[in-house]
Each structure stands twice: as C-alpha cells, then as structure tokens.
Design an enzyme around this catalytic site. Sequence first.
Site, PDB file in Angstrom:
ATOM      1  N   ASP A  31      63.207  43.166  52.037  1.00 19.26           N
ATOM      2  CA  ASP A  31      64.398  43.919  52.455  1.00 19.26           C
ATOM      3  C   ASP A  31      65.652  43.193  52.000  1.00 19.26           C
ATOM      4  OD1 ASP A  31      63.359  46.157  54.102  1.00 19.26           O
ATOM      5  OD2 ASP A  31      62.569  44.548  55.374  1.00 19.26           O
ATOM      6  N   ASP A 167      58.891  53.219  57.051  1.00 16.37           N
ATOM      7  CA  ASP A 167      59.440  51.887  57.305  1.00 16.37           C
ATOM      8  C   ASP A 167      60.236  51.842  58.605  1.00 16.37           C
ATOM      9  OD1 ASP A 167      60.547  49.352  57.118  1.00 16.37           O
ATOM     10  OD2 ASP A 167      61.714  49.756  55.304  1.00 16.37           O
TER      11      ASP A 167
HETATM   12  C1  DX5 Z   1      64.761  47.774  58.409  1.00 19.43           C
HETATM   13  C2  DX5 Z   1      63.843  47.286  57.315  1.00 19.43           C
HETATM   14  C3  DX5 Z   1      62.419  47.212  57.721  1.00 19.43           C
HETATM   15  C4  DX5 Z   1      62.109  46.255  58.827  1.00 19.43           C
HETATM   16  C5  DX5 Z   1      60.787  46.589  59.461  1.00 19.43           C
HETATM   17  O1  DX5 Z   1      66.008  48.008  57.867  1.00 19.43           O
HETATM   18  O2  DX5 Z   1      63.929  48.139  56.205  1.00 19.43           O
HETATM   19  O3  DX5 Z   1      61.610  46.952  56.592  1.00 19.43           O
HETATM   20  O4  DX5 Z   1      62.061  44.935  58.375  1.00 19.43           O
HETATM   21  O5  DX5 Z   1      60.616  45.765  60.577  1.00 19.43           O
HETATM   22  P1  DX5 Z   1      59.920  46.277  61.937  1.00 19.43           P
HETATM   23  O6  DX5 Z   1      58.503  46.572  61.599  1.00 19.43           O
HETATM   24  O7  DX5 Z   1      60.097  45.124  62.856  1.00 19.43           O
HETATM   25  O8  DX5 Z   1      60.673  47.505  62.364  1.00 19.43           O
HETATM   26 ZN    ZN Z   2      62.457  47.925  54.545  1.00 19.31          ZN
END
Ligand code: DX5
Ligand code: ZN
Length: 206
Positions: A31, A167
């Site tokens: 990310d 996601d």
């Molecule tokens: C949020 C990101 C995600 C996040 C997912 O903006 O794009 O990829 O890291 O993390 P969890 O699974 O904790 O929601």
């Molecule tokens: Zn992400």
Amino acid sequence: MKISTSILSTNDRFKSITKLNNTSTDYIHIDNMDNKFVPNYQLPINEVNQLGEYTNKPFDIHLMNIDPEPFINNLKVDNIISITIHIEIDKNIDKILSLIKEKGYQAGLAIKPNTDLNLIDKYLNKIDKVIMMSVEPGFGGQKFIENTAEKIKILREKSKDLIIEVDGGINNETINYIKDYADIAVVGSYITNKENYEEAINNLKK
Ligand code: DX5
Ligand code: ZN
C-alpha cells in the site's frame, strides 16, 4: 480464493515480509500512500524497493497516490504481479494503464466504496483486475463495508475474466461475504496482528 497479505500495519515490515516467506500467502500487498490521495504517508518507493530484496513472493502493488508515474518508473523489484491505480485520480488513466502493461505487469484499477461502479466500464478492455475497496482507503484495521458483496456481484456480471480483488476489513468471517465473486482477498491486520501468520492464512482459506 487467493490471499494477498498487506504489511501496512506491521511495526517491522522487514521482519514481517521475511516471516511471510514461510507462509502460504499468494502475494504481498503493498500500500503506497502519498498523503494527498489519502491522509497518510506510507511505503514510499525506496522502502518498497528495499522490501523487494527480502521476499520471494510476488508484489501486488496498490497506489493510493495522485501521481503514480514516478513511483512506477522508479520501481526496482524483480517479482511484481500487478500494479493498481485509483480510478478517482485526475490523471490520464489510459496512459498510466498502458505504462503498467508495457512493463509487463497486470494493470488494475481500484475503486473507493462511494465511487460509481459504472465508471469502470470504459476501461474494462484495458485492465486485468479491479481492487474493490471494502473500507475507505488510508488505514488498516477498519470495519468491512457489507454492501461490497453486492458490488462485486455486479462487477462479475460486467466481466467473467476480470480478476476481482477485495481490500479492507477482511477476516475469517467477512471473507464469506465475498467468496462467491472475488478471486483475491487482501488481508492485513487479521493476519499481521497474530503471532502465527500461517494459522491465520489457513483460517481464511478453509
Ligand atoms: C487500506 C489498504 C488496505 C489495508 C488492509 O487503505 O488499502 O490494503 O492495509 O488492511 P486490513 O485488512 O487491516 O483492513
Ligand atoms: Zn490496499
């Protein structure tokens, strides 16, 4: 369903990525946040290039960045499966998707929870994947937005071959909402908050 583990919310990303080498995660989700598209600054290009040296798992790169081209052009990671940009950015999306394809990666478009899904239509023949956001992008550890399930069903009706990745907020319960239509689940905190990553991944895959 394939699992792409996000290392966003880990304290020591080098340690976490090394640990993930010995798990059955299919991809590592990266990310990148520029503090403009989202109010957070994470995983800048230099860090991503360094992290690439610590793993044999393919990188699935998610750019929450209003100007993705410099990042794409400066990447020095050998093993990349896909690069995904956001459909909401005010840039020449076609040009950036072509750049990603020229470099030999799958090209993706990510879409925020409140963005009109039909905006995807005109890009369907230019992309390999869609990342459907099931939280507002910017931070890990948020709650899964339940209407995502209906949206990925609509996406699947638009295209049979599109890779659908979801996601945000996915755990061993919310994964059940998406399993009929999604190909890849991005999972961060549910895996990386646990000591035993492989046990968490197995809970998601069963
Ligand atoms: C949020 C990101 C995600 C996040 C997912 O903006 O794009 O990829 O890291 O993390 P969890 O699974 O904790 O929601
Ligand atoms: Zn992400």
